[in-house]
Write an enzyme that holds these catalytic residues in place. Sequence first.
Site, PDB file in Angstrom:
ATOM      1  N   CYS A   1       0.862  -1.183   0.000  1.00  0.00           N
ATOM      2  CA  CYS A   1       0.000   0.000   0.000  1.00  0.00           C
ATOM      3  C   CYS A   1       0.893   1.225   0.000  1.00  0.00           C
ATOM      4  O   CYS A   1       2.073   1.128   0.298  1.00  0.00           O
ATOM      5  CB  CYS A   1      -0.916   0.014   1.222  1.00  0.00           C
ATOM      6  SG  CYS A   1      -2.257   1.221   1.056  1.00  0.00           S
TER       7      CYS A   1
ATOM      8  N   LYS B   1     -12.429  -4.693   2.239  1.00  0.00           N
ATOM      9  CA  LYS B   1     -11.838  -3.851   3.283  1.00  0.00           C
ATOM     10  C   LYS B   1     -12.733  -2.641   3.493  1.00  0.00           C
ATOM     11  O   LYS B   1     -12.978  -1.861   2.574  1.00  0.00           O
ATOM     12  CB  LYS B   1     -10.439  -3.419   2.871  1.00  0.00           C
ATOM     13  CG  LYS B   1      -9.781  -2.487   3.872  1.00  0.00           C
ATOM     14  CD  LYS B   1      -8.331  -2.226   3.543  1.00  0.00           C
ATOM     15  CE  LYS B   1      -7.731  -1.237   4.533  1.00  0.00           C
ATOM     16  NZ  LYS B   1      -6.320  -0.981   4.250  1.00  0.00           N
TER      17      LYS B   1
ATOM     18  N   ARG C   1      -3.175   3.585  12.520  1.00  0.00           N
ATOM     19  CA  ARG C   1      -2.783   4.840  11.861  1.00  0.00           C
ATOM     20  C   ARG C   1      -1.838   5.631  12.735  1.00  0.00           C
ATOM     21  O   ARG C   1      -0.972   6.340  12.239  1.00  0.00           O
ATOM     22  CB  ARG C   1      -4.020   5.632  11.473  1.00  0.00           C
ATOM     23  CG  ARG C   1      -4.720   4.908  10.331  1.00  0.00           C
ATOM     24  CD  ARG C   1      -5.840   5.694   9.726  1.00  0.00           C
ATOM     25  NE  ARG C   1      -6.581   4.816   8.815  1.00  0.00           N
ATOM     26  CZ  ARG C   1      -7.767   5.098   8.329  1.00  0.00           C
ATOM     27  NH1 ARG C   1      -8.353   6.238   8.652  1.00  0.00           N
ATOM     28  NH2 ARG C   1      -8.361   4.253   7.513  1.00  0.00           N
TER      29      ARG C   1
ATOM     30  N   ARG D   1     -10.979   7.847   3.827  1.00  0.00           N
ATOM     31  CA  ARG D   1     -10.765   6.793   2.846  1.00  0.00           C
ATOM     32  C   ARG D   1     -12.071   6.242   2.250  1.00  0.00           C
ATOM     33  O   ARG D   1     -12.097   5.173   1.670  1.00  0.00           O
ATOM     34  CB  ARG D   1     -10.000   5.632   3.485  1.00  0.00           C
ATOM     35  CG  ARG D   1      -8.636   5.999   4.034  1.00  0.00           C
ATOM     36  CD  ARG D   1      -7.701   4.801   3.990  1.00  0.00           C
ATOM     37  NE  ARG D   1      -6.620   4.855   4.941  1.00  0.00           N
ATOM     38  CZ  ARG D   1      -5.597   5.708   4.913  1.00  0.00           C
ATOM     39  NH1 ARG D   1      -5.525   6.616   3.973  1.00  0.00           N
ATOM     40  NH2 ARG D   1      -4.656   5.645   5.824  1.00  0.00           N
TER      41      ARG D   1
ATOM     42  N   LYS E   1     -11.860  -7.477   6.228  1.00  0.00           N
ATOM     43  CA  LYS E   1     -11.215  -6.636   7.229  1.00  0.00           C
ATOM     44  C   LYS E   1     -12.097  -5.445   7.546  1.00  0.00           C
ATOM     45  O   LYS E   1     -12.571  -4.793   6.611  1.00  0.00           O
ATOM     46  CB  LYS E   1      -9.884  -6.152   6.668  1.00  0.00           C
ATOM     47  CG  LYS E   1      -9.134  -5.190   7.549  1.00  0.00           C
ATOM     48  CD  LYS E   1      -7.898  -4.723   6.861  1.00  0.00           C
ATOM     49  CE  LYS E   1      -7.261  -3.659   7.717  1.00  0.00           C
ATOM     50  NZ  LYS E   1      -6.231  -2.948   7.045  1.00  0.00           N
TER      51      LYS E   1
ATOM     52  N   SER F   1      -6.156  -3.489  14.468  1.00  0.00           N
ATOM     53  CA  SER F   1      -5.572  -2.797  15.621  1.00  0.00           C
ATOM     54  C   SER F   1      -6.618  -2.371  16.653  1.00  0.00           C
ATOM     55  O   SER F   1      -6.418  -2.553  17.845  1.00  0.00           O
ATOM     56  CB  SER F   1      -4.763  -1.592  15.139  1.00  0.00           C
ATOM     57  OG  SER F   1      -5.581  -0.699  14.396  1.00  0.00           O
TER      58      SER F   1
END
Length: 322
Positions: free
Chosen positions: A119, A194, A204, A216, A247, A273
């Site tokens: 990415c 995603k 992040r 996003r 995800k 996360s």
Amino acid sequence: MFPVTRPRRLRRTAAIRDLVRQTRLEPSNLIYPLFVRSGEGVKQEISSMPGNYHFSVDTLVEEIGQAWGEGIRSVLLFGIPDKKDEVGSEAYDDAAAVQQAVRALKDSYPDLIVVTDVCLCEYTSHGHCGVIRDGDVENDPTLELLARTAVSHAAAGADMIAPSDMMDGRVGSIREALDGAGHSAIPIMSYAAKYASAFYGPFREAADSTPQFGDRRSYQMDPANSDEALIEVGLDLDEGADIVMVKPALAYLDVIRRVKENFGVPVAAYNVSGEFSMVMAAVEKGWLDRERIILEILTSIRRAGADIILTYHAREAARLLS
Ligand code: PBG
């Protein structure tokens, strides 16, 4: 009917429960995500993700040595660049931290499965996953940069490429570039479904990849949609994906199940996360039982249909399962 039927009979002892257990969780199902940067002797804890670190290549090799001893067989690498720019140059720099880490890991642990995240967002000054033109994330010019990144990772020795950008057509571009560079044997695990999720918050911070403007939502999926996940997965498979990922995991167990049932291909789920940090915060407060909650969460993701789980709990879970 009761009293003839008594489901409790099969719950009576630990051995009977083991015998009839439907879902198995094993260290070989887990992929351990790690962050690597340049330097030497670096092991800097990520404040929002206790027990996770920024490693330099040398300390990463040490960490993975320990993880290997505990049963971990797969890792996913993210890079923290020295410098960010408009086009994320360090992502496809053969001398950058991820590429060096791949070489070092394959040297020390040839049987370790090294997956690399492909990415641009960690590498771009604006924090978006593609190049910007007129204030928009441009799809098609981004594809070439992603493909270049993937080839650079494969040339360093990566065993699998995991594109997480959500540009249209990227799996096809990456497949073509890998094949053209002699890497036709390297599989692609695409972040196929995603979602634009608040659960990426701690990541992040860890990757310093918060978009500098906007968000996003023009490329990651709307959390309200699940039919769209099937479209995305179908396209990625047509373009050559070998494994498809959903995800985040926990708030999307229904999506994992639909993808598994519709396609019957290997499915991965990313226990991201925010899911990790939420658990760790509650554990720190003494509100949840650490070991039980970790195994229950990972089991539920497997039960939903995931063959593979990417999780920051990987090392601890592997220890608990041995
Ligand atoms: C990069 C990428 C992200 C994650 C994996 N790859 C962040 C994002 O899309 O903002 C999130 C991982 C996590 O939260 O654990 N595109």
